[in-house]
Design a protein around this motif. Structure first.
Motif: not given
Length: 696
Positions: A8-18, A160-170
């Motif tokens: 659910q959190s990822l869906d919310v984040e994806l909607a925000s980016e869209r 169309v924005l379909t996904s995202f991928e994070d790298e936590h460099l810190d």
């Protein structure tokens, strides 16, 4: 957090980016509409016609730069800076740009894209990938996070924005080339023209892209290493950083043929750069129509660097010595210039090393100056401009000029040299053998230079002669792609156009197919006037699969060049080598099978078999395109082997390698080029035996 809650959190984040993408597209549209409105009313606010025209060009360019392609993502990445030193193990690193430090961006978030987009308050919604802070998107790592807490990559499908991928460099998390989104973008099937690589630029590529304007660099790039993309993106970066300077001086892209230029034509406009000149070397030197072809030995000799000295001597031979004073009637006065001052005029002008035509006008100006001094001494006043112009056109002055510094044209000079064995012998003494002079001399010259049927190699000589006579215009930066096939004389032609600018030289010595192909970049750089340019190798490829690269690398021992073998990070893709009895029928069957996959299909064969293969595909109802027809909807392109350099296709079908090799003296080099055009799958069909190095 439970798995369901995480989803659910990822869906919310994806909607925000869209939502941010929608907001950014709307803002870009407002920016463009504002520019269009200014364009439509520009003539009403400009002070005069010249100002109106200048403003109109500026606004028209701005409108074009702000065009949006809805199928292309407006941003592809995001940078989240750490909240402060405490969030980065007690340290914020060095400066980003000038006095701005990473600490100044603490807690900030930036979306990185193809151009700068701001909201109505001027706040950035998308940062241009060329902005100083965007550099961290390409260079930050777990070892050197550069203040970045999280780097995000976005996946898109037709805009169309379909996904995202994070790298936590810190936290020491870094995906590198294991990034699923990065890998899918690199490997994405391509149909039509080349696209930009701003989402996938690697750190070693980024260093080259962001090199200083003053630096000339040479990139020795193995197949699939992205050398062409590096050159184009460097041009875009330099235009961003030095826009006004390069807008005045100009940026030139030089490619091997028009098909290649058509293939790369969309890259810079996609990045908002619409004012870059693109040309082949032949088109750049097209002072005369090319209406004849000569034998390769003669053409090769005309491309030899020794011809530059032959032409220089031929020009120098036209400068004579004064033999009598000048007497000029001026109403009731008569002015006289003796032999000694005339000799000094000629000698001083010679020493200045000016282009011949500029020297002629300098001699005229100095003679007029000597006349002016006499007139001032006798009349006690300085004559005006009409008098100066009249003296410059007077028969004694023009007669003197024609005798000691006659007017020359580049075409006339080359015509006189190649049509007159005595003139050629005088200019070539000690430089060319008698046999070489005989090779150059026309057996039946045309009556005049204008009536001559010039060859492409003649055009190179004419351009050299033109550079000796006139001062050519130049560019602020020149990108030379597939430069291994530039002859010494062609390099000199480029040098004249970049004397006060820098160059980006791109090529692969292993892919040299011209009779005069380079075997040492230092020699080419010397002819280009940039002997101290850095030579940087790119050996790791991201586009061509390893199986294909390793197969093509078998040819390297026979190519007589000192280049490191190409490597590839791609472990996917396919290689299929088959013996067939009917190459045309086998090609049709293979193309049909290839069309079951996504992406483009390139059929590459010896030039004299292309028509037969295209006819066979047409009979099988398979639509095809030609190499320079990038706008067609056809997925299959049938390409002569001589035109495929620099092009890429997802699935390549190579027909009869032995015929490709036999078609020209450097046939193995040509085959190396052909085999490395595939970015997913390579099929080799042959009825004749393969070259020995490939047959093992």
């Amino acid at each position: 957090m439970t798995l369901h809650a995480q989803d659910q959190s990822l869906d919310v984040e994806l909607a925000s980016e869209r939502a941010h993408l929608d907001t950014s597209r709307a803002a870009l549209s407002r920016m463009r509409e504002r520019a269009k409105a200014l364009f439509s009313t520009g003539d009403q606010v400009a002070g005069d016609a010249y100002a109106a025209e200048t403003l109109g060009r500026t606004l028209a360019r701005r409108v074009a730069e702000l065009a949006d392609d809805p199928t292309t993502p407006l941003f592809f990445g995001r940078l989240d800076f750490g909240a402060g030193a405490d969030g980065l193990d007690g340290e914020i690193p060095d400066t980003v740009d000038g006095d701005a430090t990473y600490a100044d961006h603490a807690g900030r978030r930036y979306h990185i894209g193809r151009r700068h987009v701001t909201d109505e308050r001027g706040e950035p919604l998308v940062l241009d990938w060329r902005a100083p802070i965007s550099r961290s998107f390409y260079r930050a790592s777990a070892r050197d996070p550069q203040g970045i807490a999280t780097r995000r990559r976005f996946g898109f499908s037709t805009g169309v924005l379909t996904s995202f991928e994070d790298e936590h460099l810190d936290r020491g998390e870094e995906l590198g080339t294991a990034s699923r989104i990065l890998t899918s973008e690199i490997e994405r099937p391509r149909v039509g023209p080349m696209r930009d690589i701003v989402a996938t630029i690697q750190p070693e590529q980024d260093e080259l892209v962001r090199a200083d304007l003053a630096d000339s660099i040479c990139v020795q790039g193995a197949p699939g290493t992205g050398k062409t993309a590096v050159g184009l993106h460097r041009a875009a970066y330099l235009l961003y950083l030095h826009r006004e300077r390069l807008r005045r001086a100009g940026v030139l892209i030089v490619g091997p043929n028009r098909a290649f230029l058509s293939y790369i034509a969309a890259v810079l406009p996609a990045l908002g750069e619409v004012e870059v000149e693109q040309s082949t070397v032949e088109d750049l030197l097209a002072r005369v129509p090319i209406r004849a072809v000569e034998d390769p030995a003669t053409a090769t000799l005309k491309h030899d660097a020794r011809m530059a000295e032959v032409l220089r001597r031929a020009v120098e031979a036209h400068i004579g010595e004064p033999t009598e004073p000048i007497m000029v009637s001026d109403g009731s006065f008569r002015w006289r210039i003796g032999l000694d001052p005339l000799h000094r005029v000629i000698e001083e002008t010679r020493r200045e090393g000016l282009p011949y035509g500029v020297g002629r006008e300098r001699v005229r100006a100095r003679v007029i100056s000597l006349l002016q001094r006499q007139a001032e001494a006798r009349r006690a006043e300085s004559p005006g401009d009409p008098w100066l112009r009249r003296m410059g056109k007077s028969r004694p002055v023009t007669g003197f000029l024609d005798a000691v510094w006659p007017a020359l044209s580049a075409e006339g000079l080359v015509y006189a040299l190649l049509a007159d064995p005595a003139a050629l012998a005088a200019a070539a003494d000690g430089l060319l053998t008698e046999a070489e002079q005989a090779l150059l001399t026309w057996s039946k010259p045309a009556r005049t230079a204008k009536a001559t049927r010039w060859t492409a190699a003649d055009a190179v000589l004419i351009d050299e002669a033109s550079g000796l006579i006139e001062r050519p215009g130049g560019f602020g930066h020149v990108v030379l792609d597939e430069a291994q096939d530039l002859s010494p004389m062609q390099c000199r032609a480029i040098a004249r156009r970049s004397e006060h600018g820098s160059i980006t030289l791109l090529g692969d010595l292993a892919q040299g197919t011209a009779p005069w192909a380079a075997t040492d970049w230092r020699r080419s750089l010397s002819h280009l006037g940039k002997p101290d340019a850095a030579v940087v190798p790119l050996t790791v490829g991201f586009r061509v699969p390893a199986a294909v690269v390793e197969f093509a690398n078998r040819l390297l021992p026979a190519l007589a060049v000192d280049v490191p073998p190409a490597e590839s990070l791609r472990r996917d893709g396919g290689l299929d080598i088959r013996t067939v009895t009917d190459p045309a029928a086998a090609t049709v069957a293979e193309v049909r099978a290839a069309l079951a996959h996504d992406g483009s299909v390139g059929v590459i064969a010896a030039d004299d078999t292309v028509d037969e293969l295209r006819a066979a595909l047409a009979d099988a109802d398979v639509p095809t395109a030609t190499a320079d027809d990038v706008a067609t909807a056809a997925r299959v392109t049938v390409v002569p082997a001589t035109l495929v350099k620099g092009l890429e296709y997802d699935h390549v079908v190579v027909v009869e390698p032995a015929a490709i090799v036999a078609a020209e003296p450097r046939g193995l080099h040509r085959l190396y080029v052909v085999l490395t055009r595939a970015v997913s799958r390579l099929t080799v069909l042959h009825a004749e035996p393969l070259p020995a190095l490939l047959a093992d």
